[in-house]
Scaffold this motif. Structure first.
Motif, PDB file in Angstrom:
ATOM      1  N   UNK A  44       0.860  -1.396   0.035  1.00  0.00           N
ATOM      2  CA  UNK A  44      -0.105  -0.066   0.084  1.00  0.00           C
ATOM      3  C   UNK A  44       0.904   1.383   0.026  1.00  0.00           C
ATOM      4  N   UNK A  45       0.370   2.260  -0.846  1.00  0.00           N
ATOM      5  CA  UNK A  45       0.934   3.730  -0.555  1.00  0.00           C
ATOM      6  C   UNK A  45       0.028   4.395   0.351  1.00  0.00           C
ATOM      7  N   UNK A  46       0.562   5.033   1.486  1.00  0.00           N
ATOM      8  CA  UNK A  46      -0.155   5.845   2.482  1.00  0.00           C
ATOM      9  C   UNK A  46       0.020   7.327   2.643  1.00  0.00           C
ATOM     10  N   UNK A  47      -0.816   7.980   2.821  1.00  0.00           N
ATOM     11  CA  UNK A  47      -0.547   9.618   2.795  1.00  0.00           C
ATOM     12  C   UNK A  47       0.152   9.893   4.223  1.00  0.00           C
ATOM     13  N   UNK A  48       0.638  11.108   4.372  1.00  0.00           N
ATOM     14  CA  UNK A  48       1.166  11.488   5.608  1.00  0.00           C
ATOM     15  C   UNK A  48       0.037  11.371   6.722  1.00  0.00           C
ATOM     16  N   UNK A  49      -0.903  11.385   6.582  1.00  0.00           N
ATOM     17  CA  UNK A  49      -2.204  11.211   7.688  1.00  0.00           C
ATOM     18  C   UNK A  49      -2.243   9.801   7.819  1.00  0.00           C
ATOM     19  N   UNK A  50      -1.725   8.717   7.130  1.00  0.00           N
ATOM     20  CA  UNK A  50      -1.937   7.219   7.376  1.00  0.00           C
ATOM     21  C   UNK A  50      -3.097   6.965   6.895  1.00  0.00           C
ATOM     22  N   UNK A  51      -3.730   7.264   5.641  1.00  0.00           N
ATOM     23  CA  UNK A  51      -4.661   6.874   4.924  1.00  0.00           C
ATOM     24  C   UNK A  51      -4.350   6.361   3.893  1.00  0.00           C
ATOM     25  N   UNK A 104      -1.402  -2.479   8.595  1.00  0.00           N
ATOM     26  CA  UNK A 104      -2.350  -3.293   9.584  1.00  0.00           C
ATOM     27  C   UNK A 104      -2.390  -2.271  10.818  1.00  0.00           C
ATOM     28  N   UNK A 105      -1.367  -1.670  11.127  1.00  0.00           N
ATOM     29  CA  UNK A 105      -1.241  -0.922  12.478  1.00  0.00           C
ATOM     30  C   UNK A 105      -1.739   0.317  12.404  1.00  0.00           C
ATOM     31  N   UNK A 106      -1.927   1.262  11.287  1.00  0.00           N
ATOM     32  CA  UNK A 106      -2.419   2.543  11.276  1.00  0.00           C
ATOM     33  C   UNK A 106      -3.763   2.691  10.479  1.00  0.00           C
ATOM     34  N   UNK A 107      -3.974   1.755   9.624  1.00  0.00           N
ATOM     35  CA  UNK A 107      -5.255   2.165   8.603  1.00  0.00           C
ATOM     36  C   UNK A 107      -6.531   1.822   9.397  1.00  0.00           C
TER      37      UNK A 107
END
Length: 302
Positions: A44-51, A104-107
């Protein structure tokens, strides 16, 4: 148990099966408003806000195939969601790596489920570019929920599959049977698990795997909970069973250790995991694993 508490469950994307079979409806969704899930290979590619990082279809490579994930958004703002199958095989391991564990930890649960479904589907397309019947190239169909052989004399249809895996706790004399494989982190124990083989029921697979790995005869198998596990594309079928004889004969080719733990030891290990620590008797599986839910279910049922 509430399935929404299980990692990779509870996607907010409507799979919209009726659109998959409607080429005109699919094309109508491919507008500037459509969303493309950004992925780095299968990660996955995440944004700085962890989305999850969603782009537009303009971000896709011209020679990529587009997989229709479904519809998302409220009312009149509903948009098509897609993922990209690049012409080259995705980089990275089909198993969970650092980027996936971080996700898994942040989304948020719904986003993690959306990523998990996309990862499994994109990975399946990458592995099935050629027909298993005649070896000819295949092409995407039904919005990415089918691949069709391009050989006019074959035309075999291939569909995304999941691999059923039984994962089970076994109880005897008030204790729980857990094991560890050599690849586990130091001190980690988890529920025994294994793939369901052709011609088996879930109950038969549980009994066979427990006997193969631990030499224990399991009985009275009951289903508890399931979890999609997109590494690469499994369905974990969580079960619980009982045994009358606690004697262990371990399969040393697969297991490093198998042992029985008391309810107090399991409860303490789960509490330690919640604090980011390892239990005194053993380290419990992470909260994102269905094995963790199985252990908690056993402790709470008393």
């Amino acid at each position: 148990m509430n399935s929404q508490t299980i990692a990779f469950s509870g996607s907010h994307i409507d799979r919209a099966d009726h659109i998959r079979n409607d080429p005109e409806a699919l094309e109508a969704l491919k507008t500037w408003e459509a969303r493309l899930l950004r992925m780095d290979g299968l990660d996955p590619v995440l944004t700085p806000d962890n989305t999850l990082d969603w782009g537009s279809l303009a971000d896709a490579s011209p020679d990529s195939e587009l997989v229709f994930l479904g519809l998302d958004g409220p009312g009149d703002e509903v948009r098509g969601c897609f993922a990209e199958v690049r012409p080259s095989y995705p980089s990275g391991s089909p198993h969970a790596g650092p980027a996936s564990w971080n996700a898994m930890a942040v989304l948020e649960a719904g986003e993690l489920a959306a990523y998990g479904g996309a990862r499994s589907l994109v990975g399946w397309h990458a592995r099935h570019r050629f027909c298993a019947v005649c070896g000819s190239p295949t092409e995407l169909a039904k919005g990415g929920w089918q691949r069709t052989c391009t050989n006019a004399d074959c035309k075999s249809e291939h569909f995304p599959r999941v691999d059923p895996v039984t994962i089970m706790t076994v109880e005897c004399e008030g204790k729980l049977l857990l094991g560890r494989q050599p690849r586990f982190p130091q001190g980690r124990y988890s529920a025994l698990a294994g793939f369901v083989e052709p011609g088996e029921t879930i109950e038969e697979a549980v009994a066979r795997e427990v006997f193969e790995e631990a030499g224990v005869r399991a009985r009275d198998v009951e289903y508890v909970i399931s979890q999609p596990w997109p590494f690469p594309s499994s369905l974990m079928i969580g079960c619980h069973a009982f045994a009358d004889d606690p004697a262990i004969v371990m399969d040393e080719t697969e297991m490093e250790d198998v042992r029985w733990f008391t309810r107090d030891e399991v409860a303490e290990a789960l509490e330690a995991t919640a604090r980011g620590e390892q239990g005194r008797a053993f380290g419990a599986p992470p909260r994102t694993a269905v094995a963790h839910a199985l252990l908690r279910w056993w402790v709470e049922r008393g």
